[in-house]
Design a protein around this motif. Structure first.
Motif, PDB file in Angstrom:
ATOM      1  N   GLY A  96       0.799  -1.221   0.000  1.00  0.00           N
ATOM      2  CA  GLY A  96       0.000   0.000   0.000  1.00  0.00           C
ATOM      3  C   GLY A  96       0.829   1.267   0.000  1.00  0.00           C
ATOM      4  O   GLY A  96       0.300   2.363  -0.209  1.00  0.00           O
ATOM      5  N   THR A  97       2.140   1.137   0.220  1.00  0.00           N
ATOM      6  CA  THR A  97       3.011   2.315   0.263  1.00  0.00           C
ATOM      7  C   THR A  97       2.934   3.120  -1.026  1.00  0.00           C
ATOM      8  O   THR A  97       2.877   4.356  -1.002  1.00  0.00           O
ATOM      9  N   LEU A  98       2.913   2.429  -2.156  1.00  0.00           N
ATOM     10  CA  LEU A  98       2.937   3.123  -3.446  1.00  0.00           C
ATOM     11  C   LEU A  98       1.549   3.589  -3.893  1.00  0.00           C
ATOM     12  O   LEU A  98       1.416   4.211  -4.933  1.00  0.00           O
ATOM     13  N   ALA A  99       0.543   3.292  -3.084  1.00  0.00           N
ATOM     14  CA  ALA A  99      -0.802   3.835  -3.338  1.00  0.00           C
ATOM     15  C   ALA A  99      -0.989   5.141  -2.582  1.00  0.00           C
ATOM     16  O   ALA A  99      -1.903   5.916  -2.893  1.00  0.00           O
ATOM     17  N   ALA A 100      -0.132   5.373  -1.586  1.00  0.00           N
ATOM     18  CA  ALA A 100      -0.273   6.556  -0.727  1.00  0.00           C
ATOM     19  C   ALA A 100       0.924   7.491  -0.880  1.00  0.00           C
ATOM     20  O   ALA A 100       1.472   7.976   0.096  1.00  0.00           O
ATOM     21  N   VAL A 101       1.310   7.718  -2.117  1.00  0.00           N
ATOM     22  CA  VAL A 101       2.454   8.595  -2.379  1.00  0.00           C
ATOM     23  C   VAL A 101       2.064  10.054  -2.154  1.00  0.00           C
ATOM     24  O   VAL A 101       0.881  10.390  -2.036  1.00  0.00           O
ATOM     25  N   SER A 102       3.052  10.920  -2.122  1.00  0.00           N
ATOM     26  CA  SER A 102       2.825  12.337  -1.834  1.00  0.00           C
ATOM     27  C   SER A 102       2.056  13.025  -2.958  1.00  0.00           C
ATOM     28  O   SER A 102       1.993  12.534  -4.092  1.00  0.00           O
ATOM     29  N   ASP A 103       1.480  14.178  -2.638  1.00  0.00           N
ATOM     30  CA  ASP A 103       0.779  14.974  -3.649  1.00  0.00           C
ATOM     31  C   ASP A 103       1.712  15.357  -4.789  1.00  0.00           C
ATOM     32  O   ASP A 103       1.293  15.445  -5.949  1.00  0.00           O
ATOM     33  N   GLU A 104       2.972  15.584  -4.453  1.00  0.00           N
ATOM     34  CA  GLU A 104       3.946  15.945  -5.478  1.00  0.00           C
ATOM     35  C   GLU A 104       4.066  14.834  -6.528  1.00  0.00           C
ATOM     36  O   GLU A 104       4.093  15.089  -7.731  1.00  0.00           O
ATOM     37  N   ILE A 105       4.125  13.592  -6.049  1.00  0.00           N
ATOM     38  CA  ILE A 105       4.241  12.460  -6.970  1.00  0.00           C
ATOM     39  C   ILE A 105       2.931  12.254  -7.726  1.00  0.00           C
ATOM     40  O   ILE A 105       2.935  11.981  -8.932  1.00  0.00           O
TER      41      ILE A 105
END
Length: 372
Positions: free
Chosen positions: A203-212
């Motif tokens: 799930g880490t890569l589903a919750a990336v920063s707004d910048e990403i």
């Protein structure tokens, strides 16, 4: 076979604190959607959902659909194997729990240097081949968490393996701990198809920063962050299927939307992912995937992944993240990070090879040290 697989590891719950409280009604809808879109691969294991995942697979899939309409994969829990006969006992138990007469894909679970010793001692590879000869396994393989050198050793000594399950995602592709690329290349060398686990890294890569998110949307505005992660893994030529541990119907529908008619990544998309990797590595403190392998054997009942999550939250987003409130909720029902006795069982089973004992000290320093 379409490249998306349904991982029955993080199914929706009716009680977030009880891994056995799977929301059967919602999972049935997810299974229906999955099959209706032409996907067929389901992946479970003896240990998922505190031992209930295989029983759930029977309820939501096996009891509701013809056997030839899906493919089912499960895994031999190597940590329970202490004799050749034990493997037979566990295998028969799994057949009964799943309600099937054979498994389409059957794996030795979490192979590593340590589990390779056990597999040699108890003839686990011979066991797989015997079950395959009996027609009770259609494809025999193993999931893997160790170095490329250990993987090379296994595939050299067990050339009969039909496939390998690897952790692959764009953050771990060049990771010194996971070494996704190097392990993938060993499989390619030996001609073994790859099943991908952890494409979204828990799930880490589903919750990336707004910048990403904005970076991704500038290239493909219609795609979710999860879509980028799953498509990255699926774009690898030697990948047979990418498992996604979908936790609700919305995630199922999202994954199906871009994987039903899968298109490999383009050059601009790869470039956007490279930038995302640089951004994430600069901000994530602890690369834990929340697989929870470390939790069950902890003598102090420390909810290690939950503490790592709130630690990452406060490191990335500061006090506005609500991390301290979440920490108090977690510590109210579990051992605190400072109560770690450094037994090391968690580090021995961690697929990410994290230095958990030292990291818990870091968490304790942030959350348990009184502010002056």
């Amino acid at each position: 076979m379409k490249k998306l697989g349904f991982g029955l590891m993080r199914m929706p719950l009716t009680d977030p604190k009880d891994q056995k409280s799977v929301d059967i009604e919602q999972v049935c809808k997810m299974v229906d959607t999955f099959l209706a879109k032409g996907f067929t691969y389901f992946d479970t294991a003896y240990v998922y959902h505190s031992g209930d995942s295989e029983r759930v697979a029977k309820k939501v899939l096996v009891d509701r659909y013809p056997r030839d309409s899906y493919t089912l994969a499960t895994k031999l829990p190597m940590f329970l194997v202490d004799s050749y006969e034990k493997q037979e006992q566990l295998f028969n138990e799994q057949l009964e729990k799943c309600g099937v007469e054979f498994f389409d894909y059957y794996l030795l679970h979490a192979m590593s240097a340590e589990n390779l010793k056990k597999a040699r001692e108890f003839d686990s590879f011979k066991f797989l081949l015997e079950k395959k000869a009996q027609g009770k396994i259609k494809n025999a393989g193993f999931s893997f968490h160790d170095t490329p050198e250990v993987l090379e050793e296994i595939l050299t000594d067990f050339p009969e393996a039909d496939f390998v399950q690897l952790q692959i995602n764009y953050l771990d592709w060049e990771s010194a701990n996971v070494q996704s690329r190097a392990c993938y290349e060993v499989c390619v060398k030996h001609g073994k198809p790859v099943v991908v686990m952890e494409p979204i890294k828990g799930g880490t890569l589903a919750a990336v920063s707004d910048e990403i998110v904005n970076m991704f949307k500038a290239v493909r505005p219609e795609l979710s962050p999860s879509a980028w992660a799953v498509r990255y893994a699926a774009s690898l030529e030697n990948v047979m299927v990418v498992l996604s541990g979908m936790s609700n119907i919305a995630q199922m529908e999202d994954n199906a939307s871009y994987m039903e008619n899968f298109e490999p990544l383009t050059k601009p998309e790869y470039e956007a992912i490279d930038k995302a990797v640089e951004n994430i590595k600069a901000n994530v403190a602890i690369p834990c995937t929340a697989c929870r392998y470390c939790v069950d054997g902890c003598p102090m009942n420390i909810a290690i992944p939950d503490y790592f999550r709130v630690y990452n939250d406060i490191k990335q987003f500061g006090e506005i993240s609500g991390a301290r409130w979440h920490f108090s909720e977690i510590s109210g029902e579990n051992g605190k990070p400072s109560e770690c006795v450094a037994c090391g069982q968690c580090e021995g089973i961690c697929p990410q090879h994290l230095q958990i004992i030292d990291l818990l000290k870091d968490v304790a320093e942030v959350f348990e040290t009184q502010k002056k």
